[in-house]
Design a protein around this motif. Sequence first.
Motif, short mmCIF file in Angstrom:
data_model
loop_
_atom_site.label_atom_id
_atom_site.label_comp_id
_atom_site.label_asym_id
_atom_site.label_seq_id
_atom_site.Cartn_x
_atom_site.Cartn_y
_atom_site.Cartn_z
N UNK A 147 -13.51 -90.27 40.22
CA UNK A 147 -12.68 -89.14 40.68
C UNK A 147 -11.63 -88.68 39.68
N UNK A 148 -11.26 -89.53 38.72
CA UNK A 148 -10.29 -89.12 37.71
C UNK A 148 -10.81 -87.92 36.91
N UNK A 149 -12.11 -87.68 36.95
CA UNK A 149 -12.69 -86.54 36.24
C UNK A 149 -12.51 -85.22 36.98
N UNK A 150 -12.10 -85.27 38.25
CA UNK A 150 -11.88 -84.05 39.03
C UNK A 150 -10.52 -83.48 38.65
N UNK A 151 -10.51 -82.23 38.24
CA UNK A 151 -9.25 -81.60 37.91
C UNK A 151 -8.43 -81.39 39.17
N UNK B 135 -4.82 -88.03 48.50
CA UNK B 135 -4.79 -88.61 47.16
C UNK B 135 -6.24 -88.82 46.77
N UNK B 136 -6.78 -87.90 46.01
CA UNK B 136 -8.22 -87.89 45.77
C UNK B 136 -8.70 -89.05 44.89
N UNK B 137 -7.79 -89.75 44.23
CA UNK B 137 -8.21 -90.94 43.48
C UNK B 137 -8.48 -92.10 44.43
N UNK B 138 -7.80 -92.10 45.57
CA UNK B 138 -8.01 -93.13 46.59
C UNK B 138 -9.08 -92.71 47.59
N UNK B 139 -9.06 -91.44 47.97
CA UNK B 139 -10.00 -90.91 48.97
C UNK B 139 -10.65 -89.64 48.41
N UNK C 98 -0.51 -72.89 59.41
CA UNK C 98 -1.71 -72.71 58.61
C UNK C 98 -2.25 -74.09 58.24
N UNK C 99 -3.54 -74.25 58.33
CA UNK C 99 -4.21 -75.49 57.98
C UNK C 99 -4.43 -75.53 56.47
N UNK C 100 -3.69 -76.40 55.77
CA UNK C 100 -3.75 -76.50 54.32
C UNK C 100 -4.03 -77.94 53.93
N UNK C 101 -4.95 -78.11 52.98
CA UNK C 101 -5.22 -79.43 52.41
C UNK C 101 -5.05 -79.33 50.92
N UNK C 102 -4.36 -80.31 50.35
CA UNK C 102 -4.22 -80.40 48.91
C UNK C 102 -4.82 -81.71 48.44
N UNK C 103 -5.74 -81.62 47.49
CA UNK C 103 -6.27 -82.81 46.82
C UNK C 103 -5.32 -83.08 45.68
N UNK C 104 -4.50 -84.09 45.87
CA UNK C 104 -3.27 -84.31 45.12
C UNK C 104 -3.33 -85.60 44.32
N UNK C 105 -2.62 -85.58 43.19
CA UNK C 105 -2.38 -86.79 42.41
C UNK C 105 -0.88 -86.82 42.13
N UNK C 106 -0.17 -87.78 42.72
CA UNK C 106 1.29 -87.76 42.64
C UNK C 106 1.87 -87.90 41.24
#
Length: 115
Positions: free
Chosen positions: A88-92, A32-36, A1-9
């Motif tokens: 991007x830090x504002x994105x939950x 890593x949505x803070x970087x990309x 399954x094609x899965x993407x997670x917008x993640x913050x470690x």
Amino acid sequence: MDITIYHHPHCSNSRQTLAAIRAAGHAPRIVDYLIAPPSREELERMLAAAGMRPRAAMRTKESLYTELGLDGDAVSDAVLIDAMLAHPVLINRPFVLTPKGVRLCRPPETVREIL
């Protein structure tokens, strides 16, 4: 399954969601949505697919949210999206995209709906 997670470690909800995806036997694409951060089009698609307005996807407890004056009722969706793209830090987090749907996985168990 094609899965993407917008993640913050550093986020426990994000780490728990990623662990649940992996425990279900999937190897997601991790962003890593803070970087990309997502593009405007990606963010708008994610919000629409999740059935969310921009404010519902924002980290309203971030000091930046108040500092930028985003807490007013008269602030438009377009302005909120502009702010999320500029800061991007504002994105939950975490947002998870699968062929079965898109969810803001707070709490982490929400990911089960789309696996």
